[in-house]
Scaffold this motif. Structure first.
Motif, PDB file in Angstrom:
ATOM      1  N   PRO A  94     -15.623  13.264   4.000  1.00 31.95           N
ATOM      2  CA  PRO A  94     -15.221  13.168   5.418  1.00 31.95           C
ATOM      3  C   PRO A  94     -14.518  11.858   5.772  1.00 31.95           C
ATOM      4  N   GLU A  95     -14.910  10.752   5.164  1.00 36.73           N
ATOM      5  CA  GLU A  95     -14.271   9.462   5.464  1.00 36.73           C
ATOM      6  C   GLU A  95     -12.805   9.486   5.049  1.00 36.73           C
ATOM      7  N   ILE A  96     -12.504  10.081   3.912  1.00 34.46           N
ATOM      8  CA  ILE A  96     -11.112  10.196   3.462  1.00 34.46           C
ATOM      9  C   ILE A  96     -10.352  11.131   4.408  1.00 34.46           C
ATOM     10  N   LYS A  97     -10.972  12.252   4.746  1.00 33.30           N
ATOM     11  CA  LYS A  97     -10.321  13.200   5.662  1.00 33.30           C
ATOM     12  C   LYS A  97      -9.953  12.546   6.981  1.00 33.30           C
ATOM     13  N   SER A  98     -10.760  11.602   7.426  1.00 35.80           N
ATOM     14  CA  SER A  98     -10.494  10.955   8.711  1.00 35.80           C
ATOM     15  C   SER A  98      -9.294  10.014   8.646  1.00 35.80           C
ATOM     16  N   ARG A  99      -8.938   9.549   7.471  1.00 34.38           N
ATOM     17  CA  ARG A  99      -7.840   8.590   7.330  1.00 34.38           C
ATOM     18  C   ARG A  99      -6.535   9.207   6.860  1.00 34.38           C
ATOM     19  N   PHE A 100      -6.590  10.439   6.328  1.00 33.36           N
ATOM     20  CA  PHE A 100      -5.403  11.056   5.755  1.00 33.36           C
ATOM     21  C   PHE A 100      -5.182  12.448   6.313  1.00 33.36           C
ATOM     22  N   SER A 101      -3.913  12.834   6.334  1.00 31.96           N
ATOM     23  CA  SER A 101      -3.520  14.197   6.673  1.00 31.96           C
ATOM     24  C   SER A 101      -2.967  14.844   5.410  1.00 31.96           C
ATOM     25  N   SER A 102      -3.039  16.147   5.362  1.00 31.68           N
ATOM     26  CA  SER A 102      -2.546  16.877   4.190  1.00 31.68           C
ATOM     27  C   SER A 102      -1.179  17.475   4.470  1.00 31.68           C
ATOM     28  N   SER A 103      -0.327  17.410   3.480  1.00 29.54           N
ATOM     29  CA  SER A 103       0.970  18.080   3.589  1.00 29.54           C
ATOM     30  C   SER A 103       0.757  19.588   3.532  1.00 29.54           C
ATOM     31  N   ILE A 104       1.833  20.314   3.720  1.00 30.29           N
ATOM     32  CA  ILE A 104       1.739  21.744   3.473  1.00 30.29           C
ATOM     33  C   ILE A 104       1.469  21.922   1.976  1.00 30.29           C
ATOM     34  N   GLU A 123       0.847  -1.189   0.000  1.00 35.07           N
ATOM     35  CA  GLU A 123       0.000   0.000   0.000  1.00 35.07           C
ATOM     36  C   GLU A 123       0.883   1.239   0.000  1.00 35.07           C
ATOM     37  N   ALA A 124       0.372   2.285  -0.568  1.00 33.81           N
ATOM     38  CA  ALA A 124       1.092   3.557  -0.566  1.00 33.81           C
ATOM     39  C   ALA A 124       0.888   4.261   0.769  1.00 33.81           C
ATOM     40  N   ASP A 125       1.901   4.990   1.215  1.00 32.95           N
ATOM     41  CA  ASP A 125       1.796   5.799   2.423  1.00 32.95           C
ATOM     42  C   ASP A 125       1.133   7.141   2.124  1.00 32.95           C
ATOM     43  N   ALA A 126       1.199   7.528   0.860  1.00 37.36           N
ATOM     44  CA  ALA A 126       0.636   8.806   0.444  1.00 37.36           C
ATOM     45  C   ALA A 126       0.133   8.670  -0.983  1.00 37.36           C
ATOM     46  N   PHE A 127      -0.799   9.538  -1.339  1.00 36.96           N
ATOM     47  CA  PHE A 127      -1.290   9.529  -2.700  1.00 36.96           C
ATOM     48  C   PHE A 127      -1.957  10.853  -3.003  1.00 36.96           C
ATOM     49  N   ALA A 128      -2.197  11.087  -4.238  1.00 35.20           N
ATOM     50  CA  ALA A 128      -3.034  12.173  -4.731  1.00 35.20           C
ATOM     51  C   ALA A 128      -2.549  13.557  -4.361  1.00 35.20           C
ATOM     52  N   TYR A 131     -12.435  29.652  -8.904  1.00 35.27           N
ATOM     53  CA  TYR A 131     -11.868  29.609  -7.562  1.00 35.27           C
ATOM     54  C   TYR A 131     -10.456  29.068  -7.676  1.00 35.27           C
ATOM     55  N   THR A 132      -9.661  29.347  -6.684  1.00 41.49           N
ATOM     56  CA  THR A 132      -8.308  28.797  -6.621  1.00 41.49           C
ATOM     57  C   THR A 132      -8.198  27.929  -5.372  1.00 41.49           C
ATOM     58  N   PHE A 133      -7.227  27.062  -5.386  1.00 47.25           N
ATOM     59  CA  PHE A 133      -7.021  26.173  -4.250  1.00 47.25           C
ATOM     60  C   PHE A 133      -5.592  25.675  -4.240  1.00 47.25           C
ATOM     61  N   ASN A 134      -5.164  25.255  -3.074  1.00 44.67           N
ATOM     62  CA  ASN A 134      -3.831  24.677  -2.917  1.00 44.67           C
ATOM     63  C   ASN A 134      -3.908  23.170  -3.083  1.00 44.67           C
ATOM     64  N   LEU A 135      -2.890  22.615  -3.688  1.00 42.41           N
ATOM     65  CA  LEU A 135      -2.769  21.158  -3.798  1.00 42.41           C
ATOM     66  C   LEU A 135      -1.839  20.658  -2.700  1.00 42.41           C
ATOM     67  N   HIS A 136      -2.258  19.583  -2.057  1.00 44.20           N
ATOM     68  CA  HIS A 136      -1.500  18.965  -0.969  1.00 44.20           C
ATOM     69  C   HIS A 136      -1.318  17.478  -1.282  1.00 44.20           C
ATOM     70  N   LEU A 137      -0.272  16.894  -0.761  1.00 37.70           N
ATOM     71  CA  LEU A 137      -0.114  15.450  -0.796  1.00 37.70           C
ATOM     72  C   LEU A 137      -0.934  14.886   0.356  1.00 37.70           C
ATOM     73  N   LEU A 138      -1.691  13.828   0.112  1.00 35.12           N
ATOM     74  CA  LEU A 138      -2.470  13.172   1.168  1.00 35.12           C
ATOM     75  C   LEU A 138      -1.654  12.012   1.726  1.00 35.12           C
ATOM     76  N   VAL A 139      -1.468  12.010   3.034  1.00 32.12           N
ATOM     77  CA  VAL A 139      -0.619  11.024   3.708  1.00 32.12           C
ATOM     78  C   VAL A 139      -1.438  10.305   4.769  1.00 32.12           C
ATOM     79  N   LYS A 140      -1.277   8.986   4.850  1.00 27.53           N
ATOM     80  CA  LYS A 140      -1.977   8.226   5.887  1.00 27.53           C
ATOM     81  C   LYS A 140      -1.665   8.813   7.253  1.00 27.53           C
ATOM     82  N   ARG A 141      -2.689   8.944   8.085  1.00 22.06           N
ATOM     83  CA  ARG A 141      -2.522   9.562   9.405  1.00 22.06           C
ATOM     84  C   ARG A 141      -1.448   8.867  10.249  1.00 22.06           C
ATOM     85  N   GLN A 142      -1.342   7.568  10.148  1.00 22.37           N
ATOM     86  CA  GLN A 142      -0.361   6.851  10.972  1.00 22.37           C
ATOM     87  C   GLN A 142       1.071   7.031  10.457  1.00 22.37           C
TER      88      GLN A 142
END
Length: 162
Positions: free
Chosen positions: A19-29, A5-10, A131-142
Protein backbone atom coordinates in the motif's frame (compact mmCIF):
# COMPACT_ATOMS: atom_id res chain seq x y z
CA UNK A 1 17.55 12.68 -14.20
CA UNK A 2 18.21 16.22 -12.94
CA UNK A 3 17.00 15.26 -9.46
CA UNK A 4 18.99 12.03 -9.39
CA UNK A 5 15.78 10.04 -9.20
CA UNK A 6 13.77 8.15 -11.76
CA UNK A 7 10.27 9.36 -12.64
CA UNK A 8 9.21 5.79 -13.30
CA UNK A 9 10.45 2.31 -12.60
CA UNK A 10 9.58 -1.35 -12.60
CA UNK A 11 7.17 -3.38 -14.56
CA UNK A 12 4.70 -4.65 -12.04
CA UNK A 13 1.04 -5.07 -11.31
CA UNK A 14 -0.84 -3.13 -8.64
CA UNK A 15 -2.00 -6.39 -7.01
CA UNK A 16 1.61 -7.10 -6.00
CA UNK A 17 2.37 -3.67 -4.53
CA UNK A 18 2.55 -2.74 -0.87
CA UNK A 19 0.00 0.00 0.00
CA UNK A 20 2.82 2.49 0.70
CA UNK A 21 4.17 2.04 -2.83
CA UNK A 22 0.66 2.30 -4.29
CA UNK A 23 0.22 5.63 -2.53
CA UNK A 24 3.32 7.10 -4.20
CA UNK A 25 3.00 5.69 -7.72
CA UNK A 26 0.43 5.44 -10.48
CA UNK A 27 0.31 2.62 -13.00
CA UNK A 28 0.44 3.07 -16.73
CA UNK A 29 -2.00 1.31 -18.95
CA UNK A 30 -1.05 -2.38 -19.32
CA UNK A 31 1.99 -3.12 -21.45
CA UNK A 32 1.95 -6.92 -21.45
CA UNK A 33 -0.03 -9.76 -19.99
CA UNK A 34 1.99 -12.64 -18.55
CA UNK A 35 1.54 -15.43 -16.04
CA UNK A 36 3.24 -17.17 -13.19
CA UNK A 37 3.52 -20.92 -13.47
CA UNK A 38 4.29 -23.81 -11.18
CA UNK A 39 7.71 -25.41 -11.50
CA UNK A 40 7.88 -29.02 -10.27
CA UNK A 41 10.31 -31.92 -10.42
CA UNK A 42 10.06 -33.90 -13.62
CA UNK A 43 8.58 -36.89 -11.70
CA UNK A 44 6.08 -34.82 -9.68
CA UNK A 45 2.55 -36.16 -9.42
CA UNK A 46 1.25 -32.60 -9.85
CA UNK A 47 -0.13 -32.37 -13.38
CA UNK A 48 -2.04 -29.08 -13.41
CA UNK A 49 -2.13 -25.72 -11.69
CA UNK A 50 -5.64 -25.85 -10.27
CA UNK A 51 -5.85 -24.67 -6.68
CA UNK A 52 -7.30 -28.06 -5.70
CA UNK A 53 -4.03 -29.67 -6.89
CA UNK A 54 -2.04 -27.42 -4.56
CA UNK A 55 -4.04 -27.73 -1.35
CA UNK A 56 -1.80 -29.05 1.42
CA UNK A 57 1.31 -28.72 -0.75
CA UNK A 58 4.46 -26.79 0.16
CA UNK A 59 5.31 -24.20 -2.50
CA UNK A 60 8.54 -22.19 -2.70
CA UNK A 61 8.36 -18.47 -3.42
CA UNK A 62 10.80 -15.58 -3.44
CA UNK A 63 10.68 -13.75 -0.11
CA UNK A 64 8.83 -10.45 -0.28
CA UNK A 65 7.00 -11.14 -3.52
CA UNK A 66 3.23 -11.16 -3.68
CA UNK A 67 1.38 -13.86 -5.57
CA UNK A 68 -1.98 -12.27 -6.25
CA UNK A 69 -4.85 -14.73 -5.98
CA UNK A 70 -2.64 -17.41 -4.38
CA UNK A 71 -1.77 -15.22 -1.37
CA UNK A 72 -5.08 -15.89 0.39
CA UNK A 73 -4.34 -19.64 0.30
CA UNK A 74 -0.89 -19.02 1.78
CA UNK A 75 -2.35 -16.77 4.50
CA UNK A 76 -4.96 -19.29 5.64
CA UNK A 77 -2.51 -22.23 5.46
CA UNK A 78 -4.37 -24.16 2.78
CA UNK A 79 -1.15 -24.02 0.74
CA UNK A 80 2.12 -23.94 2.68
CA UNK A 81 4.48 -21.14 1.65
CA UNK A 82 8.24 -21.66 1.86
CA UNK A 83 9.92 -18.29 1.25
CA UNK A 84 13.56 -18.09 0.16
CA UNK A 85 15.86 -15.34 -1.04
CA UNK A 86 17.07 -16.56 -4.43
CA UNK A 87 16.11 -18.55 -7.48
CA UNK A 88 19.00 -21.03 -6.99
CA UNK A 89 17.55 -21.82 -3.54
CA UNK A 90 14.14 -22.42 -5.10
CA UNK A 91 15.60 -24.72 -7.75
CA UNK A 92 17.50 -26.73 -5.14
CA UNK A 93 14.42 -27.12 -2.90
CA UNK A 94 12.34 -28.37 -5.81
CA UNK A 95 15.04 -30.75 -7.04
CA UNK A 96 15.63 -32.24 -3.58
CA UNK A 97 11.89 -32.66 -3.00
CA UNK A 98 11.81 -30.35 0.03
CA UNK A 99 8.95 -28.47 -1.59
CA UNK A 100 6.28 -29.73 -3.96
CA UNK A 101 6.81 -26.91 -6.42
CA UNK A 102 7.72 -23.28 -6.88
CA UNK A 103 6.03 -20.24 -8.37
CA UNK A 104 8.07 -19.01 -11.33
CA UNK A 105 7.60 -16.59 -14.14
CA UNK A 106 7.71 -18.53 -17.41
CA UNK A 107 9.28 -15.61 -19.26
CA UNK A 108 12.21 -15.05 -16.89
CA UNK A 109 12.78 -18.67 -15.76
CA UNK A 110 15.10 -19.74 -18.64
CA UNK A 111 17.53 -16.87 -17.99
CA UNK A 112 17.44 -17.46 -14.22
CA UNK A 113 18.15 -21.17 -14.69
CA UNK A 114 20.97 -20.38 -17.10
CA UNK A 115 22.49 -17.94 -14.63
CA UNK A 116 22.26 -20.60 -11.90
CA UNK A 117 23.84 -23.13 -14.30
CA UNK A 118 20.89 -25.47 -13.88
CA UNK A 119 19.31 -27.55 -16.63
CA UNK A 120 15.58 -27.88 -17.15
CA UNK A 121 16.01 -31.66 -17.66
CA UNK A 122 15.10 -32.43 -14.02
CA UNK A 123 12.15 -30.03 -13.90
CA UNK A 124 8.78 -29.54 -15.51
CA UNK A 125 6.87 -26.29 -15.86
CA UNK A 126 3.10 -26.72 -15.65
CA UNK A 127 1.90 -25.16 -18.89
CA UNK A 128 -1.30 -23.54 -17.66
CA UNK A 129 -0.48 -20.54 -15.47
CA UNK A 130 -1.45 -20.31 -11.81
CA UNK A 131 -2.70 -16.82 -12.64
CA UNK A 132 -2.12 -14.15 -15.24
CA UNK A 133 -1.58 -10.45 -14.77
CA UNK A 134 -0.83 -7.29 -16.67
CA UNK A 135 2.49 -5.52 -16.35
CA UNK A 136 2.41 -1.74 -15.93
CA UNK A 137 5.09 0.92 -15.66
CA UNK A 138 5.02 2.54 -12.20
CA UNK A 139 5.21 6.34 -12.39
CA UNK A 140 5.55 8.84 -9.55
CA UNK A 141 2.14 10.37 -8.84
CA UNK A 142 3.44 13.92 -9.27
CA UNK A 143 4.59 13.04 -12.83
CA UNK A 144 1.07 12.89 -14.26
CA UNK A 145 2.16 14.57 -17.51
CA UNK A 146 4.77 11.87 -18.08
CA UNK A 147 2.18 9.17 -17.35
CA UNK A 148 -0.31 10.74 -19.76
CA UNK A 149 2.33 10.96 -22.52
CA UNK A 150 3.55 7.42 -21.87
CA UNK A 151 0.01 6.00 -21.98
CA UNK A 152 -0.65 7.87 -25.22
CA UNK A 153 2.53 6.41 -26.72
CA UNK A 154 1.53 2.87 -25.67
CA UNK A 155 -1.92 3.30 -27.19
CA UNK A 156 -0.49 4.40 -30.55
CA UNK A 157 2.46 1.99 -30.82
CA UNK A 158 2.29 -1.76 -31.22
CA UNK A 159 4.02 -3.42 -28.27
CA UNK A 160 5.35 -6.89 -29.16
CA UNK A 161 3.97 -9.83 -27.16
CA UNK A 162 6.25 -11.48 -24.62
Amino acid sequence: MRDGEADAFALSNPMFLHPEIKSRFSSSIPLWSIGDHLLVRKDSPIKDSNISSLLGKKIAVLHGNGHGPIDKYFENGMIKKHAVYSTPQILELVLKGRVDGAICNKTTLPALMNRAKVSMKNYRLIESPLYTFNLHLLVKRQKSNFLRDFDKFIQTEKIPEI
